[in-house]
Design an enzyme around this catalytic site. Sequence first.
Site, mmCIF file in Angstrom:
data_model
loop_
_atom_site.group_PDB
_atom_site.id
_atom_site.type_symbol
_atom_site.label_atom_id
_atom_site.label_comp_id
_atom_site.label_asym_id
_atom_site.label_seq_id
_atom_site.Cartn_x
_atom_site.Cartn_y
_atom_site.Cartn_z
ATOM 1 C CE LYS A 1 -59.165 33.557 -16.156
ATOM 2 N NZ LYS A 1 -59.079 33.713 -17.605
ATOM 3 C CG HIS B 1 -54.356 34.030 -14.651
ATOM 4 N ND1 HIS B 1 -54.375 34.763 -15.814
ATOM 5 C CD2 HIS B 1 -54.588 32.754 -15.021
ATOM 6 C CE1 HIS B 1 -54.613 33.954 -16.834
ATOM 7 N NE2 HIS B 1 -54.743 32.729 -16.380
ATOM 8 C CE1 TYR C 1 -55.321 33.678 -20.501
ATOM 9 C CE2 TYR C 1 -57.606 34.155 -20.985
ATOM 10 C CZ TYR C 1 -56.655 33.419 -20.318
ATOM 11 O OH TYR C 1 -57.044 32.408 -19.471
HETATM 12 P P1 NDP Z 1 -60.352 24.247 -24.844
HETATM 13 O O1 NDP Z 1 -60.403 22.978 -24.067
HETATM 14 O O2 NDP Z 1 -61.514 25.165 -24.816
HETATM 15 O O3 NDP Z 1 -59.968 23.863 -26.337
HETATM 16 C C1 NDP Z 1 -59.761 24.816 -27.336
HETATM 17 C C2 NDP Z 1 -59.245 24.096 -28.570
HETATM 18 O O4 NDP Z 1 -60.244 23.196 -29.031
HETATM 19 C C3 NDP Z 1 -58.918 25.024 -29.702
HETATM 20 O O5 NDP Z 1 -57.790 24.478 -30.356
HETATM 21 C C4 NDP Z 1 -60.147 24.941 -30.605
HETATM 22 O O6 NDP Z 1 -59.789 25.132 -31.956
HETATM 23 C C5 NDP Z 1 -60.594 23.516 -30.362
HETATM 24 N N1 NDP Z 1 -62.065 23.357 -30.485
HETATM 25 C C6 NDP Z 1 -63.003 24.091 -29.853
HETATM 26 N N2 NDP Z 1 -64.242 23.653 -30.188
HETATM 27 C C7 NDP Z 1 -64.061 22.632 -31.061
HETATM 28 C C8 NDP Z 1 -64.957 21.810 -31.774
HETATM 29 N N3 NDP Z 1 -66.281 21.952 -31.640
HETATM 30 N N4 NDP Z 1 -64.434 20.860 -32.598
HETATM 31 C C9 NDP Z 1 -63.093 20.713 -32.730
HETATM 32 N N5 NDP Z 1 -62.198 21.472 -32.073
HETATM 33 C C10 NDP Z 1 -62.670 22.439 -31.249
HETATM 34 O O7 NDP Z 1 -58.987 24.987 -24.375
HETATM 35 P P2 NDP Z 1 -58.530 26.377 -23.754
HETATM 36 O O8 NDP Z 1 -57.199 26.096 -23.170
HETATM 37 O O9 NDP Z 1 -58.661 27.489 -24.690
HETATM 38 O O10 NDP Z 1 -59.542 26.623 -22.524
HETATM 39 C C11 NDP Z 1 -60.743 27.367 -22.630
HETATM 40 C C12 NDP Z 1 -60.649 28.679 -21.897
HETATM 41 O O11 NDP Z 1 -60.303 28.476 -20.531
HETATM 42 C C13 NDP Z 1 -59.539 29.603 -22.398
HETATM 43 O O12 NDP Z 1 -59.832 30.204 -23.628
HETATM 44 C C14 NDP Z 1 -59.426 30.562 -21.250
HETATM 45 O O13 NDP Z 1 -60.483 31.493 -21.278
HETATM 46 C C15 NDP Z 1 -59.554 29.606 -20.070
HETATM 47 N N6 NDP Z 1 -58.243 29.160 -19.565
HETATM 48 C C16 NDP Z 1 -57.874 29.567 -18.317
HETATM 49 C C17 NDP Z 1 -56.664 29.203 -17.788
HETATM 50 C C18 NDP Z 1 -56.311 29.652 -16.422
HETATM 51 O O14 NDP Z 1 -55.146 29.480 -16.015
HETATM 52 N N7 NDP Z 1 -57.204 30.220 -15.668
HETATM 53 C C19 NDP Z 1 -55.692 28.387 -18.541
HETATM 54 C C20 NDP Z 1 -56.187 27.964 -19.836
HETATM 55 C C21 NDP Z 1 -57.418 28.341 -20.300
HETATM 56 P P3 NDP Z 1 -60.079 26.495 -32.805
HETATM 57 O O15 NDP Z 1 -59.970 27.666 -31.878
HETATM 58 O O16 NDP Z 1 -59.015 26.453 -33.834
HETATM 59 O O17 NDP Z 1 -61.458 26.331 -33.384
#
Ligand code: NDP
Length: 273
Positions: free
Chosen positions: A75, A108, A50
Amino acid sequence: MTVPTVVLNTGVAMPELGFGVYKVPPADVERAVTTALEAGYRSIDTAAMYGNEAGVGRALRASGLRRDELFVTTKLNNPEHRAGDVEGAFERSLTALGLDEVDLYLIHWPLPAADRYVATWRVLEKFVEDGRARAIGVSNFQIPHLRRILAEGTVVPAVNQVELHPRLTQEALRAFHQEHGIVTEAWSPLGRGRLLTDATVVGLAEKYGVTPAQLIIRWHLQLGNVVIPKSVTPERIRSNFDVFGFELAEDDVAEISALNRDERLGSDPDEVT
Ligand code: NDP
């Protein structure tokens, strides 16, 4: 508000709700993590991939919270995994974070085509022995990958962090985790925000008087998943944490689970090279 914890197989307590920082640009991450810590989150999920570990570290130090109040996950990035530079990559993460140890260090991606994940796991096992990682685990591992680690490693992964949300409920993997004492951690728990307009989700959120995101986070918690929603929006960061004052009926948990379509938003772990 103290978040309930799950005890990992090394005896370390991990908060069931944490804050994810994937795609949070380095310039914004300190502010986002600071907002999260002020809201009450104590667990932060980052990764070398990241590019924002240094900003996470700055926010942790600026918070004034004690190290033992915090739970930090990072990771191993794919290039170092592929190249076998596990020790160097781990040290660079610790340096970027400004920490002597992490609470959880994950591989990861398994990168099955590189066939290195067992060798890498043996290196991570040393980090637990020498105290630089309080627990070690994996991410994006499928059942055959986990079977090899269980057969050829000496430490059982504490956690497997995988894509998991109402459209991808990962029943078989969750059952396998349960059988082996591996904690399931859900990434993209909100389906990257795309599930928040689903009619069933919206209808049930109205029934409970909560937001669609709160409903889904609560669903994860009631399934026993560790959950790490991401947001850079202060109001969302705060409301996503406010999920301990209501409980979903079993039927409603089942109705959300029935949205499953085995549909990935992210990469298929078997195809990431
Ligand atoms: P999420 O499912 O957490 O969704 C994030 C999105 O949802 C963003 O666009 C955010 O917008 C929006 N959002 C969050 N809360 C709200 C709300 N209350 N109302 C409306 N929209 C909302 O997706 P991620 O892919 O970020 O997954 C979460 C975490 O998992 C990552 O940040 C990371 O730490 C981890 N991850 C790990 C991976 C791996 O391979 N191990 C791969 C992908 C993720 P905004 O930010 O604009 O508010």
